[in-house]
Write a protein that holds these residues in place. Sequence first.
Motif, short mmCIF file in Angstrom:
data_model
loop_
_atom_site.label_atom_id
_atom_site.label_comp_id
_atom_site.label_asym_id
_atom_site.label_seq_id
_atom_site.Cartn_x
_atom_site.Cartn_y
_atom_site.Cartn_z
N ARG A 45 0.84 -1.21 0.00
CA ARG A 45 0.00 0.00 0.00
C ARG A 45 0.87 1.25 0.00
O ARG A 45 0.60 2.21 -0.72
N ARG A 47 3.86 1.51 -1.20
CA ARG A 47 4.46 1.61 -2.54
C ARG A 47 3.47 2.18 -3.55
O ARG A 47 3.83 2.98 -4.40
N GLN A 48 2.21 1.75 -3.44
CA GLN A 48 1.18 2.26 -4.34
C GLN A 48 0.98 3.76 -4.13
O GLN A 48 0.85 4.52 -5.09
N LEU A 49 0.94 4.17 -2.87
CA LEU A 49 0.77 5.60 -2.57
C LEU A 49 1.94 6.41 -3.11
O LEU A 49 1.77 7.47 -3.69
N ARG A 50 3.14 5.90 -2.89
CA ARG A 50 4.34 6.60 -3.37
C ARG A 50 4.35 6.70 -4.89
O ARG A 50 4.69 7.73 -5.46
N ALA A 51 3.94 5.63 -5.56
CA ALA A 51 3.92 5.63 -7.03
C ALA A 51 2.93 6.65 -7.57
O ALA A 51 3.11 7.17 -8.67
N GLY A 52 1.90 6.95 -6.81
CA GLY A 52 0.89 7.90 -7.25
C GLY A 52 1.26 9.36 -7.03
O GLY A 52 0.56 10.26 -7.49
N LEU A 53 2.36 9.61 -6.33
CA LEU A 53 2.79 10.98 -6.07
C LEU A 53 3.51 11.57 -7.28
O LEU A 53 4.21 10.87 -8.00
N ASN A 54 3.32 12.85 -7.46
CA ASN A 54 4.02 13.56 -8.52
C ASN A 54 5.44 13.84 -8.02
O ASN A 54 5.63 14.63 -7.10
#
Length: 72
Positions: A45, A47-54
């Motif tokens: 989770r 990693r998913q949040l981090r991947a979604g950051l600009n």
Amino acid sequence: MPDDVYERLKAAAEIHRRSLNSEIIVCLETVLMPTRISPSERLERARQLRAGLNPKKFQACDIAIMKRQGRP
């Protein structure tokens, strides 16, 4: 609702940048519907949040500075 409970909820809502209603719901869900998340699920989770950051907007050094300044 007792005044002291209201004040604690209000303060927590402010800290978490939520409305009072949202804070109450989160508190109730936490107590009434606790879920166990495995470490691997929690890591995925994150990693998913981090991947979604600009990356241009959220630089690691900027996040570190904000942490040191005490921002949530």
